[in-house]
Design an enzyme around this catalytic site. Structure first.
Site, PDB file in Angstrom:
ATOM      1  CG  ASP A 178      -1.787   1.222   1.290  1.00  0.00           C
ATOM      2  OD1 ASP A 178      -2.628   1.353   0.388  1.00  0.00           O
ATOM      3  OD2 ASP A 178      -1.621   2.054   2.206  1.00  0.00           O
ATOM      4  CD  GLU A 262      -4.954   0.389  -4.023  1.00  0.00           C
ATOM      5  OE1 GLU A 262      -6.180   0.492  -4.032  1.00  0.00           O
ATOM      6  OE2 GLU A 262      -4.214   1.015  -3.252  1.00  0.00           O
ATOM      7  CG  ASP A 345      -1.400   3.285   5.660  1.00  0.00           C
ATOM      8  OD1 ASP A 345      -2.485   3.682   5.185  1.00  0.00           O
ATOM      9  OD2 ASP A 345      -0.519   4.052   6.091  1.00  0.00           O
TER      10      ASP A 345
END
Ligand SMILES: [Zn+2]
Length: 360
Positions: A178, A262, A345
């Site tokens: 993340d 991501e 997170d």
């Protein structure tokens, strides 16, 4: 494989003198042949090279022999490249180099003319210059060295060397990553890398020096001194951040075979946060560098970087029960459904890993 290493140089007065001579002669050669080619329309490197030999043996320009011969030759190569870029419309027409531009020259390795010692580097015409470097590359073959005088007044050498490709052992592990703004990287093993406190600390330093600069009289000696000091702090910031990012991404690539992250639009991510402009810029470039270096290191070391869908709500989903909940700005994720309390997170990284594993 070729790699680069930058080292700080501490030349003595005699060496500074010689460096100035080499910088000057390198610039002279560049400008001389730029002028010549503009007038004669002769853009051939091989012709220039022959002429350079003649120049070095003519009375008026025999002083060129004082300079490192590779520096002069490479100056011609630079001019040649500048013309190539110009003619293929990649760049503007080459212009004359001026003394106040950044100063640099490149020299090549041959017959032990360049040697790196523990606390010094031997360079042609200069002898051993005191230097500082963090990484030992003595066992590698040096290809060339670019010596620079930076605007901050610091002398630096960029060494290009040949090194054997290292492969990293397969570990059989996967990880979710993340990217965030408090800790720039949090993994699904809850490892955290690069804190925004570092960024704040560096920004504070910069602001302090900027403030001092604004109090000086424009173009005065003290102003110039302060301007160099500010440039040094900026440079330190860049080096420090890049080094930290290199270390973090290397550690991750060593530890895992598959890395899920991501497919983020970093600009978009930051636009949702209230941030000071300096901090926003630093985060933007650091997060960009993290993504670039992870990709690069995965390719280089035979690991895999897999991007997961941009709109997957990784921070709004509970990594334990899978239900979603709008977490807001809190650093802790408290699931109202299964009562899980977890670092926000870390929760997101776990979701990214789970999503990646189940969609591949
Ligand atoms: Zn839950």
């Amino acid at each position: 494989m070729k790699k680069g290493l930058r080292i700080r140089l501490y030349p003595n007065n005699k060496q500074i003198n010689t460096l100035n001579i080499i910088f000057g002669h390198t610039r002279f050669v560049y400008n001389y042949f730029l002028d010549y080619s503009k007038n004669s329309k002769d853009y051939k490197y091989t012709n220039w090279s022959k002429m350079l030999t003649t120049l070095k043996n003519s009375d008026d320009t025999i002083f060129l022999k004082e300079a490192d011969k590779f520096a002069l030759q490479n100056s011609l190569k630079n001019l040649n490249r500048a013309y190539e870029n110009f003619f293929s419309k990649r760049a503007n027409e080459p212009v004359f180099k001026k003394k106040h531009n950044a100063q640099s020259y490149r020299t090549n390795y041959t017959n032990n003319n360049i040697v790196l010692y523990e606390k010094g580097i031997k360079l042609p015409k200069l002898g051993i210059i005191k230097c500082k470097y963090g990484k030992d590359i003595k066992d590698n073959k040096i290809i060339n060295v670019t010596v620079k005088l930076l605007k901050s007044g610091i002398y630096e050498a960029s060494i290009i060397y040949e090194c054997e490709e290292k492969t990293l052992l397969k570990t059989g592990n996967s990880v979710g990553i993340d990217l965030g703004i408090r800790k720039l990287i949090t993994t699904s093993d809850n490892d955290k890398y690069i804190s925004d406190l570092d960024i704040d600390r560096l920004n504070k330093k910069i602001r302090k020096e900027q403030k001092r600069l604004s109090k000086r009289t424009l173009h005065s000696n003290n102003w110039n001194k302060q301007r160099r000091k500010l440039a040094k702090v900026y440079q330190y910031k860049d080096h420090y951040m890049l080094d930290t990012i290199h270390k973090a991404t290397k550690a991750i690539v060593e530890k895992y075979d598959t890395i899920y992250m991501e497919d983020l639009d970093i600009k978009d991510l930051l636009s949702k946060q209230k941030l000071k402009i300096h901090k926003r810029e630093m985060l933007l470039s650091s997060l960009g560098q993290i993504t670039t270096l992870l990709k690069y290191k995965c390719e280089r070391y035979g690991k895999e970087l897999k991007k997961i869908e941009r709109y997957y709500p990784s921070s709004q989903t509970c990594s334990h029960c899978g239900k979603t909940y709008r977490v807001g700005k809190s650093e802790t994720y408290r699931c109202p459904h299964c009562k899980l309390i977890i670092d926000r997170d870390y929760n997101a990284a776990l979701n990214i890993l789970n999503y990646g594993l189940s969609h591949n």
